[in-house]
Design a protein around this motif. Sequence first.
Motif, PDB file in Angstrom:
ATOM      1  N   GLN A 199       0.860  -1.181   0.000  1.00  0.00           N
ATOM      2  CA  GLN A 199       0.000   0.000   0.000  1.00  0.00           C
ATOM      3  C   GLN A 199       0.893   1.226   0.000  1.00  0.00           C
ATOM      4  N   VAL A 200       1.052   1.836  -1.170  1.00  0.00           N
ATOM      5  CA  VAL A 200       1.973   2.968  -1.330  1.00  0.00           C
ATOM      6  C   VAL A 200       1.385   4.219  -0.686  1.00  0.00           C
ATOM      7  N   GLU A 201       2.207   4.876   0.115  1.00  0.00           N
ATOM      8  CA  GLU A 201       1.779   6.053   0.859  1.00  0.00           C
ATOM      9  C   GLU A 201       2.240   7.341   0.179  1.00  0.00           C
ATOM     10  N   ASP A 202       1.435   8.375   0.337  1.00  0.00           N
ATOM     11  CA  ASP A 202       1.800   9.738  -0.059  1.00  0.00           C
ATOM     12  C   ASP A 202       2.131  10.478   1.232  1.00  0.00           C
ATOM     13  N   LEU A 203       3.396  10.715   1.483  1.00  0.00           N
ATOM     14  CA  LEU A 203       3.803  11.298   2.767  1.00  0.00           C
ATOM     15  C   LEU A 203       3.421  12.771   2.910  1.00  0.00           C
ATOM     16  N   SER A 204       3.011  13.386   1.820  1.00  0.00           N
ATOM     17  CA  SER A 204       2.507  14.756   1.927  1.00  0.00           C
ATOM     18  C   SER A 204       1.016  14.769   2.264  1.00  0.00           C
ATOM     19  N   ASN A 205       0.407  13.607   2.183  1.00  0.00           N
ATOM     20  CA  ASN A 205      -1.008  13.454   2.523  1.00  0.00           C
ATOM     21  C   ASN A 205      -1.190  12.057   3.122  1.00  0.00           C
ATOM     22  N   LYS A 206      -0.732  11.895   4.351  1.00  0.00           N
ATOM     23  CA  LYS A 206      -0.668  10.573   4.971  1.00  0.00           C
ATOM     24  C   LYS A 206      -2.051   9.969   5.178  1.00  0.00           C
ATOM     25  N   SER A 207      -2.136   8.681   4.877  1.00  0.00           N
ATOM     26  CA  SER A 207      -3.417   7.991   4.981  1.00  0.00           C
ATOM     27  C   SER A 207      -3.820   7.800   6.442  1.00  0.00           C
ATOM     28  N   SER A 208      -5.108   7.613   6.648  1.00  0.00           N
ATOM     29  CA  SER A 208      -5.606   7.348   7.998  1.00  0.00           C
ATOM     30  C   SER A 208      -5.038   6.045   8.528  1.00  0.00           C
ATOM     31  N   THR A 209      -4.745   5.112   7.606  1.00  0.00           N
ATOM     32  CA  THR A 209      -4.156   3.827   8.016  1.00  0.00           C
ATOM     33  C   THR A 209      -2.769   4.031   8.596  1.00  0.00           C
ATOM     34  N   LEU A 210      -1.950   4.843   7.909  1.00  0.00           N
ATOM     35  CA  LEU A 210      -0.600   5.112   8.404  1.00  0.00           C
ATOM     36  C   LEU A 210      -0.647   5.818   9.754  1.00  0.00           C
ATOM     37  N   LEU A 211      -1.513   6.810   9.886  1.00  0.00           N
ATOM     38  CA  LEU A 211      -1.610   7.560  11.141  1.00  0.00           C
ATOM     39  C   LEU A 211      -2.087   6.673  12.289  1.00  0.00           C
ATOM     40  N   LYS A 212      -2.912   5.711  11.952  1.00  0.00           N
ATOM     41  CA  LYS A 212      -3.420   4.801  12.979  1.00  0.00           C
ATOM     42  C   LYS A 212      -2.383   3.746  13.345  1.00  0.00           C
ATOM     43  N   MET A 213      -1.690   3.223  12.328  1.00  0.00           N
ATOM     44  CA  MET A 213      -0.767   2.118  12.550  1.00  0.00           C
ATOM     45  C   MET A 213       0.603   2.560  13.062  1.00  0.00           C
ATOM     46  N   ASN A 214       0.968   3.807  12.818  1.00  0.00           N
ATOM     47  CA  ASN A 214       2.235   4.331  13.337  1.00  0.00           C
ATOM     48  C   ASN A 214       2.015   5.736  13.887  1.00  0.00           C
ATOM     49  N   PRO A 215       1.235   5.840  14.967  1.00  0.00           N
ATOM     50  CA  PRO A 215       0.889   7.164  15.502  1.00  0.00           C
ATOM     51  C   PRO A 215       2.065   7.907  16.118  1.00  0.00           C
ATOM     52  N   VAL A 216       3.112   7.190  16.515  1.00  0.00           N
ATOM     53  CA  VAL A 216       4.265   7.827  17.169  1.00  0.00           C
ATOM     54  C   VAL A 216       5.111   8.591  16.162  1.00  0.00           C
ATOM     55  N   HIS A 217       5.574   7.907  15.110  1.00  0.00           N
ATOM     56  CA  HIS A 217       6.461   8.536  14.123  1.00  0.00           C
ATOM     57  C   HIS A 217       5.745   8.932  12.839  1.00  0.00           C
ATOM     58  N   LYS A 232       5.546   7.372  10.055  1.00  0.00           N
ATOM     59  CA  LYS A 232       6.463   7.149   8.936  1.00  0.00           C
ATOM     60  C   LYS A 232       6.269   5.744   8.377  1.00  0.00           C
ATOM     61  N   ILE A 233       6.726   5.589   7.137  1.00  0.00           N
ATOM     62  CA  ILE A 233       6.820   4.248   6.556  1.00  0.00           C
ATOM     63  C   ILE A 233       8.258   3.760   6.749  1.00  0.00           C
ATOM     64  N   PRO A 234       8.508   2.475   6.675  1.00  0.00           N
ATOM     65  CA  PRO A 234       7.541   1.410   6.411  1.00  0.00           C
ATOM     66  C   PRO A 234       6.821   0.968   7.681  1.00  0.00           C
ATOM     67  N   VAL A 235       5.629   0.417   7.464  1.00  0.00           N
ATOM     68  CA  VAL A 235       4.903  -0.258   8.530  1.00  0.00           C
ATOM     69  C   VAL A 235       4.442  -1.597   7.965  1.00  0.00           C
ATOM     70  N   LEU A 236       4.745  -2.656   8.663  1.00  0.00           N
ATOM     71  CA  LEU A 236       4.242  -3.979   8.283  1.00  0.00           C
ATOM     72  C   LEU A 236       3.018  -4.271   9.147  1.00  0.00           C
ATOM     73  N   ILE A 237       1.936  -4.619   8.496  1.00  0.00           N
ATOM     74  CA  ILE A 237       0.711  -4.969   9.216  1.00  0.00           C
ATOM     75  C   ILE A 237       0.462  -6.456   9.017  1.00  0.00           C
ATOM     76  N   HIS A 238       0.631  -7.216  10.063  1.00  0.00           N
ATOM     77  CA  HIS A 238       0.474  -8.670  10.001  1.00  0.00           C
ATOM     78  C   HIS A 238      -0.750  -9.062  10.816  1.00  0.00           C
ATOM     79  N   ASN A 239      -1.760  -9.535  10.112  1.00  0.00           N
ATOM     80  CA  ASN A 239      -3.033  -9.887  10.758  1.00  0.00           C
ATOM     81  C   ASN A 239      -3.582  -8.733  11.600  1.00  0.00           C
ATOM     82  N   GLY A 240      -3.492  -7.535  11.039  1.00  0.00           N
ATOM     83  CA  GLY A 240      -4.072  -6.371  11.696  1.00  0.00           C
ATOM     84  C   GLY A 240      -3.190  -5.700  12.727  1.00  0.00           C
ATOM     85  N   ARG A 241      -2.026  -6.286  13.010  1.00  0.00           N
ATOM     86  CA  ARG A 241      -1.143  -5.721  14.035  1.00  0.00           C
ATOM     87  C   ARG A 241       0.081  -5.085  13.384  1.00  0.00           C
TER      88      ARG A 241
END
Length: 220
Positions: free
Chosen positions: A33-51, A53-62
């Motif tokens: 799932q390619v991200e646009d870092l100038s317009n970060k997706s809600s998925t990225l913000l939810k899955m990596n709320p601290v930084h 940033k990409i990359p984030v690996l989501i394995h079975n929802g985690r």
Amino acid sequence: MANEVVLLDLKLSPFAARVRIALEEKGIEYKSQVEDLSNKSSTLLKMNPVHQKIPVLIHNGRPICESMVIVQYIDEAWSHKHSLLPSDPYRRAHARFWADYIDKKMYPTGRNLWASEGELKESSKKDLIQCFKILEEELGDKLYFGDESFGYIDLALISFHSFFYTFETLGNWSMVAEFPKLVEWGERCLQKESVSKSLSDQKEVYEVVLQIFKPKLGIE
């Protein structure tokens, strides 16, 4: 859904490339799932709320964040396949040391080389050349950093291979002339499909860097 793997990805990112290589090495099917870092997706913000940033690996929802942490996770979660880290505790610590060295030196120093000018640019060039020198000495006459087979240190460094042309062009030196063993090592790694299909073209990376940092590079 039982073993769903999603990678929050970015094509030119060396850090995302590491994860792609690790997944390919393990033969793991995944969705990029390619991200646009100038317009970060809600998925990225939810899955990596601290930084955030990409990359984030989501394995079975985690989510798992930070590239080399993700690589270690992949190695452990799919341990029944070719191991990326050595089994010996000392060699594992050794591999982690060099991966940490690459992370702390390669990208920040390289970025200073193309995002700065004057004395900072010159000092960054010297630091980057020294970094390559140290890495070439560590490689020595081995085929790979881990000796006979592609492993954790190789994966950590080869992700920056796409930036080698940018480094040498903007730094005004020749990788082949200065670091022939590293160049041969890079070509050896690129013979692996997991690597060649995961890395970006060196000239493409250079053009993107030029576009982003034109003012700093003195280019109109």
